[in-house]
Design a protein around this motif. Sequence first.
Motif, short mmCIF file in Angstrom:
data_model
loop_
_atom_site.label_atom_id
_atom_site.label_comp_id
_atom_site.label_asym_id
_atom_site.label_seq_id
_atom_site.Cartn_x
_atom_site.Cartn_y
_atom_site.Cartn_z
N GLN A 22 -0.71 18.71 -4.96
CA GLN A 22 -1.86 17.82 -4.85
C GLN A 22 -1.44 16.35 -4.86
OE1 GLN A 22 -5.15 19.27 -4.89
NE2 GLN A 22 -5.63 17.27 -4.08
N SER A 23 -0.25 16.08 -5.38
CA SER A 23 0.09 14.68 -5.65
C SER A 23 0.45 13.92 -4.39
CB SER A 23 1.21 14.60 -6.66
OG SER A 23 2.44 14.67 -6.00
N GLN A 24 0.70 14.62 -3.29
CA GLN A 24 1.09 13.90 -2.08
C GLN A 24 -0.02 12.98 -1.58
OE1 GLN A 24 4.06 13.62 -0.97
NE2 GLN A 24 3.32 12.19 0.59
N PRO A 25 -1.23 13.51 -1.28
CA PRO A 25 -2.28 12.60 -0.85
C PRO A 25 -2.72 11.67 -1.97
CG PRO A 25 -3.15 14.79 -1.07
CD PRO A 25 -1.68 14.91 -1.23
N HIS A 26 -2.55 12.14 -3.20
CA HIS A 26 -2.94 11.32 -4.33
C HIS A 26 -2.12 10.03 -4.36
CE1 HIS A 26 -3.51 10.27 -8.62
NE2 HIS A 26 -4.71 10.75 -8.38
N GLN A 27 -0.81 10.22 -4.19
CA GLN A 27 0.06 9.05 -4.19
C GLN A 27 -0.26 8.14 -3.02
OE1 GLN A 27 4.12 10.10 -4.61
NE2 GLN A 27 4.86 8.02 -4.34
N GLU A 28 -0.47 8.78 -1.86
CA GLU A 28 -0.82 8.00 -0.67
C GLU A 28 -2.08 7.19 -0.92
OE1 GLU A 28 -1.42 9.83 3.24
OE2 GLU A 28 0.38 10.97 2.75
N SER A 29 -3.04 7.88 -1.54
CA SER A 29 -4.33 7.23 -1.79
C SER A 29 -4.16 6.02 -2.70
CB SER A 29 -5.28 8.25 -2.40
OG SER A 29 -6.23 7.65 -3.21
N ILE A 30 -3.34 6.20 -3.76
CA ILE A 30 -3.14 5.08 -4.69
C ILE A 30 -2.42 3.94 -3.99
CG2 ILE A 30 -1.85 4.38 -6.74
CD1 ILE A 30 -2.73 6.85 -8.06
N GLU A 31 -1.41 4.30 -3.17
CA GLU A 31 -0.69 3.27 -2.43
C GLU A 31 -1.64 2.47 -1.55
OE1 GLU A 31 2.56 4.89 -0.19
OE2 GLU A 31 3.68 5.21 -2.04
N ALA A 32 -2.50 3.22 -0.82
CA ALA A 32 -3.42 2.56 0.10
C ALA A 32 -4.37 1.65 -0.65
CB ALA A 32 -4.20 3.60 0.89
N GLN A 33 -4.81 2.11 -1.83
CA GLN A 33 -5.74 1.28 -2.61
C GLN A 33 -5.07 0.01 -3.09
OE1 GLN A 33 -8.28 3.26 -5.60
NE2 GLN A 33 -7.37 5.11 -4.82
N LEU A 34 -3.81 0.16 -3.55
CA LEU A 34 -3.10 -1.03 -4.02
C LEU A 34 -2.95 -2.03 -2.89
CD1 LEU A 34 -0.29 0.45 -6.28
CD2 LEU A 34 -2.33 -0.76 -6.96
N GLU A 35 -2.70 -1.48 -1.69
CA GLU A 35 -2.54 -2.36 -0.54
C GLU A 35 -3.86 -3.07 -0.23
OE1 GLU A 35 -1.31 -1.69 4.00
OE2 GLU A 35 -0.34 -0.38 2.54
N ALA A 36 -4.97 -2.30 -0.30
CA ALA A 36 -6.27 -2.89 0.01
C ALA A 36 -6.64 -3.97 -1.01
CB ALA A 36 -7.33 -1.81 0.04
N LEU A 37 -6.23 -3.74 -2.25
CA LEU A 37 -6.59 -4.70 -3.30
C LEU A 37 -5.80 -5.98 -3.22
CD1 LEU A 37 -7.04 -2.66 -6.56
CD2 LEU A 37 -8.67 -4.18 -5.51
N ASP A 38 -4.59 -5.89 -2.65
CA ASP A 38 -3.72 -7.06 -2.56
C ASP A 38 -3.41 -7.62 -3.94
OD1 ASP A 38 -2.20 -9.10 -1.64
OD2 ASP A 38 -3.90 -10.41 -1.19
N LEU A 39 -2.64 -6.84 -4.70
CA LEU A 39 -2.32 -7.24 -6.07
C LEU A 39 -1.30 -8.36 -6.14
CD1 LEU A 39 -2.22 -3.82 -7.90
CD2 LEU A 39 -3.95 -5.57 -8.01
N GLY A 40 -0.82 -8.76 -4.97
CA GLY A 40 0.22 -9.81 -4.94
C GLY A 40 -0.24 -11.08 -5.63
N GLN A 41 -1.53 -11.44 -5.43
CA GLN A 41 -1.99 -12.70 -6.03
C GLN A 41 -2.06 -12.60 -7.54
OE1 GLN A 41 -6.10 -13.59 -5.46
NE2 GLN A 41 -6.44 -11.76 -4.24
N LEU A 42 -2.24 -11.38 -8.08
CA LEU A 42 -2.19 -11.24 -9.54
C LEU A 42 -0.76 -11.40 -10.03
CD1 LEU A 42 -4.41 -8.37 -10.89
CD2 LEU A 42 -4.76 -10.81 -10.91
#
Lengths: 385, 168
Positions: A22-42
């Motif tokens: 199950q963790s494959q799409p889960h990891q992908e999903s978290i990666e995609a969310q982090l990208e969408a959030l753009d945590l770089g500015q934090l």
Amino acid sequence: MKRQIMIMSLAILLAGAPCYAQSQPHQESIEAQLEALDLGQLSGFTELLEREYQDFLPSLNVQDLLKGTSKTPSPTELLLLLLQNFLRELYLGIHLLRQLVVIGILAALLERLSRSFGTKAVVDLAFAVCFLVLVILGLQSFQVASSVATNAINQMVEFMYSLIPMLSSLLLAVGGVTSATVFHPLLWALVGTIASLVQNLLLPMILMSTAFSLVSHFSPDLAFPKLGSLLRQGVITLLGIFFIVFSGFMVVRGAIAPVADGISLRTAKYLTKTFIPIAGSMFADTLEVVVGGSLLIKNAVGVFGLLMIMFLVATPLLKVWAMIVVYKIVGVLLQPICDQRIVQVLATMESSLTLVLIALATVALMLFLSITILVGIGNLAVFMR
Amino acid sequence: MYWREWLQTLLGLVVLLGVLEMLLPSGELAKYSKLVLGLALMLAFLQPLTILLNQDVRDLDLSWISEEASKPDVERLADNVRLAAATPFLRQDEPVLIAQMEQLLLSLDGIEEVTVHMDTQGRGSTLVEVHLRPFSDTQAETVARIVGSLLTIPENRVSVMRLADTRR
């Protein structure tokens, strides 16, 4: 209850077995969310911190999020670091301490001279000059303290302005629609208002009270000693009111909003489940997994924000505290040899700096509280369904 | 920043008058001189009052109380996050989800035929396309809401269209 167990077991599964299918799409999903959030500015804000503090911040990358075992700072280590920084600030304050002590001794010497010679007026004037130098030094160090506080508040507010949208949107994503629509504008307004009130109203008030109290020691007949204490009282009252209003808003809203969210989420799920039993439950389970990932990120970002606020305020607080300690030490040293007025000046400075410290700590505490509540609400909304 | 000038004036005056008092001879007139100095100080203290009384209170600039930065668009960010969260799962179970979604939509009142398409690879504006027959606007809205909430994607990424007659 069943849902809670399911989410928990899911979290355990994901934490314990990254190779689980199950963790494959889960990891992908978290990666995609982090990208969408753009945590770089934090992460950019960590540059504001000193090197030693940066090691204590949790990392926000995917691997650490999934494992959930980013290195936790040990409390003793943190305490030692803070103590070390405090001692460093104290060491920097030695300069101020030396100046104050020299002036104090000079003033004491002049007073003894005036007793032995007779020309009172001249020696009085010399004493007044010493006293004024002391007052100017005090006001200077007050300016330093207040600019340190202003800087720290500006940094914290800027950080909050980039953190709040992220937390709010993650709150929306995990289903806290009511909470997010209630909290986001409220927090946005409160953070800016409180910070600018402290900077534009409280710090000037503290400065005025310091100035009036200091000068009133100079010529007791021609000054406003009452005005100084009145302003001080006003500052304390205002700080109390700010804190009560802020925490009242947050606590009351925080108690009501997640319940509404939980109910609306539960209603939606009830509808899907009654529509088609099998497919409905499958969709509901998918939703659970997706929301679990967002929740993971939200909590990690929240913890990051809490630690950031703590570290952002730690250095300025220690700096001001070191100044207070310096004034205390000088007061103790000069008490036996000096005129009581000089000791009173030092005591006034000490209490004014304490007020600055309290104002800064109160702002930090309010921001800390608001992040905690924002994080807690999301978890509550998810567990309420 | 008027208060700063006022404070400076007042403090300077207190120091000056203090020195003056020290220098003045302490004779019979000393207590009167002290009274005069005190009156001067009082006058300086009350100076802002004249400004306050002359000014129209409504003209006061209180904008500093809430210097708000522009509010960011949280809804759109949340939509992006939700989309990013859901897409990998949709990609994994695409065929199953499509079949179940069609079955579910068919069970709604008044829908005779339905086809669902998913575009999980591309980054187009629509993620899920639903074709309905018969088509009505209210029906389309309901369908979009159901699909959006079930797949946990924002509603505006679901487009509902009329099922073309040729495909029947």
